[in-house]
Write a protein that holds these residues in place. Structure first.
Motif, PDB file in Angstrom:
ATOM      1  N   ARG A 132       0.868  -1.332   0.022  1.00 33.77           N
ATOM      2  CA  ARG A 132       0.183  -0.073   0.051  1.00 33.77           C
ATOM      3  C   ARG A 132       0.809   1.410  -0.004  1.00 33.77           C
ATOM      4  NH1 ARG A 132      -2.253  -3.882   2.130  1.00 33.77           N
ATOM      5  NH2 ARG A 132      -4.485  -4.562   2.312  1.00 33.77           N
ATOM      6  N   GLY A 133       2.216   1.053   0.491  1.00 34.41           N
ATOM      7  CA  GLY A 133       2.963   2.324   0.244  1.00 34.41           C
ATOM      8  C   GLY A 133       2.631   3.130   1.498  1.00 34.41           C
ATOM      9  N   GLN A 134       3.388   4.384   1.798  1.00 34.38           N
ATOM     10  CA  GLN A 134       3.209   5.264   2.949  1.00 34.38           C
ATOM     11  C   GLN A 134       1.719   5.881   2.976  1.00 34.38           C
ATOM     12  OE1 GLN A 134       6.576   7.821   4.055  1.00 34.38           O
ATOM     13  NE2 GLN A 134       4.570   9.360   4.508  1.00 34.38           N
ATOM     14  N   CYS A 169       2.194  -1.049   5.610  1.00 34.57           N
ATOM     15  CA  CYS A 169       2.693   0.177   4.778  1.00 34.57           C
ATOM     16  C   CYS A 169       3.841  -0.098   3.883  1.00 34.57           C
ATOM     17  CB  CYS A 169       3.170   1.366   5.762  1.00 34.57           C
ATOM     18  SG  CYS A 169       1.927   2.011   6.865  1.00 34.57           S
ATOM     19  N   ASN A 170       3.964  -1.616   3.628  1.00 37.71           N
ATOM     20  CA  ASN A 170       4.847  -1.869   2.827  1.00 37.71           C
ATOM     21  C   ASN A 170       6.305  -1.938   3.106  1.00 37.71           C
ATOM     22  OD1 ASN A 170       5.029  -3.301   0.089  1.00 37.71           O
ATOM     23  ND2 ASN A 170       5.804  -1.482  -0.994  1.00 37.71           N
TER      24      ASN A 170
END
Length: 262
Positions: A132-134, A169-170
């Motif tokens: 999902r990334g930050q 958050c990956n």
């Protein structure tokens, strides 16, 4: 002397687990302190609060030791730490205040339920899928608030909550564990301060307690936890993580059932 030996052994086990999983050791410290304080005859109304407050205080030096080891291996994302930490500070203070409003039995049952849930999560290695990334900064701060609030209630360093969130958050697992260990420091500091204030001059406090922190247990646990946290952080890079988690989950299952069935 026997009690101090128990505190030393408890500190060694908690420190090792803190380094291995970034969990702060509180999942071990709180249950054992509750059982120890029961054996000492401490009043039920305060013994669980004493266990939680003392646990949070012991996590302060443990988190420093574990964080330094992870940092040297490049395992701490300090950018994420700066985004999450402000929420954690507020959440930890609020969590300590929330715990002070609960009866000793209610707090014990809440902790027992939480321990069982963590046992299930660790046994089946349940974790959110990465990718999902930050999230936006407000989401990171809000997550910190929730993690700090719950951790201060349960007397833990927050790793059981922050590691899954960072994975979501990956973050790769080693970075999630290292960053979680760093986040355990503000949780422990402000959670301990909150418990110090909440239990200040409580009429049923035993000797050698300041607020909800029992210093003989604190000293014994810290003496052993710091070197073993460093050892655990090193072992985390070599040992089979899944097997360790399942063995630890079995221990938590027994502890959670013990709390809920008494």
């Amino acid at each position: 002397m026997t009690l101090f030996l128990i505190y030393l052994l408890l500190g060694a086990g908690a420190g090792l687990l803190a380094g291995l999983f970034g969990i702060g050791g509180g999942l071990v410290i709180v249950p054992v302190l509750i059982l120890t304080f029961q054996a000492l005859g401490f009043p039920l109304e305060i013994l669980v609060h004493l266990a939680v407050g003392t646990s949070l205080a012991t996590i302060i030096p443990t988190s420093i030791s574990s964080t330094l080891t992870h940092h040297r291996k490049g395992g701490v994302n300090w950018h994420w730490f700066r985004l999450i930490a402000p929420g954690i500070v507020l959440g930890a203070l609020l969590g300590a205040w929330t715990a002070s409003l609960l009866s000793g039995l209610a707090l014990q049952n809440i902790i027992g339920t939480f321990v069982l849930l963590v046992a299930v999560q660790m046994a089946f290695n349940l974790k959110p899928a990465p990718g999902r990334g930050q999230p936006p900064t407000p989401v990171m701060a809000a997550a910190g608030g929730l993690i700090g609030w719950a951790s201060a209630i349960f007397g833990i360093g927050g790793g059981t909550l922050s590691v899954p969130f960072l994975t979501w958050c990956n973050a790769v697992m080693r970075q999630a564990v290292g960053t979680s260990a760093a986040l355990g420091f503000p949780i422990a500091v402000f959670g301990a301060l909150g418990n110090l204030w909440a239990g200040w001059q409580h009429p049923e406090l035993p000797d050698w307690a300041t607020g909800y922190i029992y210093w003989p247990a604190f000293v014994g646990i810290v003496l052993a936890s710091v070197p073993f946290a460093r050892l655990g952080a090193k072992l985390a890079h070599f040992l089979p993580e899944l097997l360790l988690k399942r063995l630890f989950a079995l221990l938590l299952l027994l502890v959670g059932l013990r709390f809920l069935l008494t």
